[in-house]
Every structure is written in C-alpha cells, then in structure tokens.
Design an enzyme around this catalytic site. Structure first.
Site, PDB file in Angstrom:
ATOM      1  N   TYR A  10      74.877  69.961  -3.116  1.00  0.00           N
ATOM      2  CA  TYR A  10      74.016  70.824  -3.948  1.00  0.00           C
ATOM      3  C   TYR A  10      73.148  71.736  -3.063  1.00  0.00           C
ATOM      4  CZ  TYR A  10      70.643  71.703  -7.808  1.00  0.00           C
ATOM      5  OH  TYR A  10      69.833  72.259  -8.770  1.00  0.00           O
ATOM      6  N   LYS A  36      73.213  75.720  -3.120  1.00  0.00           N
ATOM      7  CA  LYS A  36      72.024  76.482  -3.516  1.00  0.00           C
ATOM      8  C   LYS A  36      71.545  77.419  -2.400  1.00  0.00           C
ATOM      9  CE  LYS A  36      71.377  75.267  -7.796  1.00  0.00           C
ATOM     10  NZ  LYS A  36      71.865  76.206  -8.854  1.00  0.00           N
TER      11      LYS A  36
HETATM   12  P1  NAP Z   1      71.033  71.079 -17.389  1.00  0.00           P
HETATM   13  O1  NAP Z   1      69.970  70.718 -18.359  1.00  0.00           O
HETATM   14  O2  NAP Z   1      71.906  70.002 -16.857  1.00  0.00           O
HETATM   15  O3  NAP Z   1      71.934  72.240 -18.046  1.00  0.00           O
HETATM   16  C1  NAP Z   1      73.022  72.765 -17.366  1.00  0.00           C
HETATM   17  C2  NAP Z   1      73.989  73.348 -18.359  1.00  0.00           C
HETATM   18  O4  NAP Z   1      75.083  73.911 -17.621  1.00  0.00           O
HETATM   19  C3  NAP Z   1      74.576  72.298 -19.307  1.00  0.00           C
HETATM   20  O5  NAP Z   1      74.546  72.770 -20.632  1.00  0.00           O
HETATM   21  C4  NAP Z   1      75.999  72.146 -18.779  1.00  0.00           C
HETATM   22  O6  NAP Z   1      76.953  71.806 -19.780  1.00  0.00           O
HETATM   23  C5  NAP Z   1      76.277  73.547 -18.283  1.00  0.00           C
HETATM   24  N1  NAP Z   1      77.430  73.585 -17.378  1.00  0.00           N
HETATM   25  C6  NAP Z   1      77.801  72.665 -16.435  1.00  0.00           C
HETATM   26  N2  NAP Z   1      78.928  73.025 -15.833  1.00  0.00           N
HETATM   27  C7  NAP Z   1      79.319  74.196 -16.404  1.00  0.00           C
HETATM   28  C8  NAP Z   1      80.429  75.064 -16.219  1.00  0.00           C
HETATM   29  N3  NAP Z   1      81.394  74.784 -15.314  1.00  0.00           N
HETATM   30  N4  NAP Z   1      80.515  76.181 -16.979  1.00  0.00           N
HETATM   31  C9  NAP Z   1      79.561  76.455 -17.898  1.00  0.00           C
HETATM   32  N5  NAP Z   1      78.489  75.673 -18.121  1.00  0.00           N
HETATM   33  C10 NAP Z   1      78.361  74.554 -17.392  1.00  0.00           C
HETATM   34  O7  NAP Z   1      70.424  71.796 -16.087  1.00  0.00           O
HETATM   35  P2  NAP Z   1      69.049  72.605 -15.854  1.00  0.00           P
HETATM   36  O8  NAP Z   1      68.074  71.664 -15.293  1.00  0.00           O
HETATM   37  O9  NAP Z   1      68.725  73.420 -17.034  1.00  0.00           O
HETATM   38  O10 NAP Z   1      69.510  73.540 -14.630  1.00  0.00           O
HETATM   39  C11 NAP Z   1      69.924  74.887 -14.795  1.00  0.00           C
HETATM   40  C12 NAP Z   1      70.110  75.514 -13.428  1.00  0.00           C
HETATM   41  O11 NAP Z   1      68.892  75.425 -12.676  1.00  0.00           O
HETATM   42  C13 NAP Z   1      71.180  74.832 -12.579  1.00  0.00           C
HETATM   43  O12 NAP Z   1      71.855  75.792 -11.793  1.00  0.00           O
HETATM   44  C14 NAP Z   1      70.362  73.917 -11.684  1.00  0.00           C
HETATM   45  O13 NAP Z   1      71.053  73.607 -10.504  1.00  0.00           O
HETATM   46  C15 NAP Z   1      69.138  74.785 -11.445  1.00  0.00           C
HETATM   47  N6  NAP Z   1      67.948  74.028 -11.053  1.00  0.00           N
HETATM   48  C16 NAP Z   1      67.412  73.069 -11.868  1.00  0.00           C
HETATM   49  C17 NAP Z   1      66.276  72.381 -11.447  1.00  0.00           C
HETATM   50  C18 NAP Z   1      65.616  71.323 -12.290  1.00  0.00           C
HETATM   51  O14 NAP Z   1      64.662  70.686 -11.784  1.00  0.00           O
HETATM   52  N7  NAP Z   1      66.021  71.080 -13.517  1.00  0.00           N
HETATM   53  C19 NAP Z   1      65.702  72.668 -10.203  1.00  0.00           C
HETATM   54  C20 NAP Z   1      66.292  73.636  -9.401  1.00  0.00           C
HETATM   55  C21 NAP Z   1      67.410  74.316  -9.831  1.00  0.00           C
HETATM   56  P3  NAP Z   1      77.421  70.272 -20.009  1.00  0.00           P
HETATM   57  O15 NAP Z   1      76.251  69.589 -20.584  1.00  0.00           O
HETATM   58  O16 NAP Z   1      78.558  70.384 -20.964  1.00  0.00           O
HETATM   59  O17 NAP Z   1      77.785  69.740 -18.659  1.00  0.00           O
END
Ligand code: NAP
Length: 255
Positions: free
Chosen positions: A155, A159
C-alpha cells in the site's frame, strides 16, 4: 450558484467512505456525479441517496477500475448519460496488509492493480475527453502511508507511486488545461480503517480514540474533511495548482 454548476464529476470507489463523502460535496456544489464502484447495485443505491439530498443528478455505474476495458466503458457511459466529464477522482482502494515476510504475491498485485493501474486506466480514459475539450481536473488519493507504514509495503509503495503519477500528469497535461493533484489523507473514519481495527483485534471506537490521541489536532478525520479539500483542488480557484500532494491529516505526518 455552485462552484460545480454544469460540471460532471466521476468518483471511483464512491459507494461509501471518502468517495461517497466527496460525491456528496460535489453534488451539493452543483455537479452531476457518477458514482463508480465494483458493485453496480451499491453504486446505484449511493447515487439514489445523493439525489434525495438535493437537486443534483447522480448515476451509479459498476466498474472494476483495474480492468482497462471496464474503465473506458464506464467513462463512455458517464459521457452518454450525464453529457460530459470534467472532474475525475481516483479514489477506489483496498488494503491487503501484512508484514513483508508474510505478504503474498497476490497481496502485492491486488493492491498495485487497484490503486496504481486503476488510476492509470481511469485517467487514460478521461484524459482523451479532457484534452479534446481543453479542460479537466484529476484528483488522486494517496495516503500518509506513502511515507512508510509497518505492514503496508504494498500500500505504501502504491500510494507513493500515486504521488509520482500525479506530478507527471501535472507536467504532461498542464498545457491542455488539465490540473492533476493528490490528497494524502491521514486516519479517516471509514470501513477501511474499521477493517484495520478488526485485523488488530481492537474495538473500532478504541482504535479511533488511539489515533485521535496521537494526532496533533486530537481527532480523527472524516470523509467530509477530504471532500472539502477535494472540492477546492478540483475547482477553478485552484487552476494554478498542479502536480501537488496535499496532506490532509491533522498534522499526523509532522510526528
Ligand atoms: P473504503 O471505505 O474501503 O471504500 C473503498 C471503496 O472502493 C469501496 O466501495 C470498494 O468497493 C471500492 N473499490 C475497491 N476496489 C475497487 C475496484 N477495483 N474498482 C472500483 N471500486 C473499488 O475506503 P476509504 O477509506 O473510503 O478510502 C478511499 C480512498 O482513500 C482509498 O484510495 C484509500 O486508500 C484512501 N485512503 C483512506 C484512508 C483512511 O484512513 N480511510 C487514509 C488514506 C488514504 P467494495 O466494497 O466492493 O470492495
């Protein structure tokens, strides 16, 4: 009048979490939004919730961003159904955490395919339309984990790769009226961080409190925090900002 009146914004992985919060914000500022996610039913349900909240048009499209043909088809469908595309937010993401010695090749490939190849596929599909119309905004989701995080070799690498990808897009696409930036969130309360709590065998609230206590602003982040920064970076007010990564982390990376 909203900053996004007449604009179409595509947000990947937006059926929930940061993507959904960002879609809500763009819609509240006047955009028509396309929610892309793996599960078309979940994407459509999320789009329905956005339409109930205001006057914005929202559609849900099933798309695995790691599949280049699916990415191209999804962008074409958005253009057909919403009349264009002006903003692309590459937000879809997954984690497959493990210490390096236990991390499998599959864990590595899956994370690279969704974050890096997914952003590449979607950006390739969108940039054709952006270059033609000499206008486009690209926002990529990086993370504080880009700076290194135990258990996240895959990851972190993806990133940080996103940051290099973003800088290169800024250089190549700037002459065509296209801005590309990234946001690197810190701890944001979503299902992704709830899953990390489960993996560490911690209660969700206890895990959030632990992260808040170690953050300079003494709280965790929420999707709205990322959405607010996204709405600025993809707006015309930010047209002299490109190739940048903005850390939205309550100062976490300062520690
Ligand atoms: P999340 O709640 O897990 O939501 C991610 C979404 O992406 C889910 O609906 C998932 O669908 C979908 N997804 C996964 N694989 C996919 C694919 N191949 N094609 C299309 N959609 C796909 O994550 P989040 O926390 O909102 O994170 C969003 C972004 O921010 C990500 O890039 C993450 O790495 C980044 N981020 C998050 C955090 C944090 O603390 N939350 C911190 C830094 C960066 P399914 O449920 O069907 O898998």
């Amino acid at each position: 009048m909203g900053r996004y009146d007449g604009r179409v914004a595509v947000i990947t992985g937006a059926a929930r979490g940061i993507g959904f919060g960002t879609a809500q914000r763009f819609a509240a500022e006047g955009a028509s939004v396309a929610i892309l996610d793996l599960d078309e039913g979940a994407a459509q349900e999320a789009a329905g919730r956005i339409e109930l909240q205001g006057d914005a048009k929202a559609i849900g499209v099933g798309c695995d961003v790691a599949d280049s043909a699916a990415a191209e088809a999804a962008v074409q469908r958005v253009v057909d159904e919403l009349g264009g595309i002006h903003v692309l937010v590459n937000n879809a993401g997954i984690t497959r955490d493990n210490l390096l010695f236990k991390m499998t090749e599959d864990d590595w490939d899956m994370v690279m395919n969704v974050h890096l190849k997914g952003a590449f596929n979607m950006t390739k599909a969108a940039q054709k339309r952006f270059v033609e119309q000499k206008y486009g905004k690209i926002l990529n989701l990086s993370s504080v984990s880009a700076l290194g995080n135990r258990g996240q070799a895959n990851y972190s690498a993806a990133k940080m790769g996103i940051q290099g990808f973003t800088r290169t897009l800024g250089i190549e696409l700037g002459p065509f009226g296209i801005n590309a930036n990234a946001i690197a969130p810190g701890f944001i309360a979503t299902e992704m961080t709830d899953a990390t709590a489960a993996r560490l065998k911690m209660d969700v609230e206890e895990f959030r409190k632990l992260n808040a206590d170690h953050n300079p602003v003494r709280r965790v982040g929420f999707p709205e925090d990322i959405a607010a920064a996204a709405a600025f970076l993809c707006s015309d007010e930010a047209s002299y900002i490109t190739g940048q990564t903005l850390y939205v982390d309550g100062g976490a990376k300062l520690g």
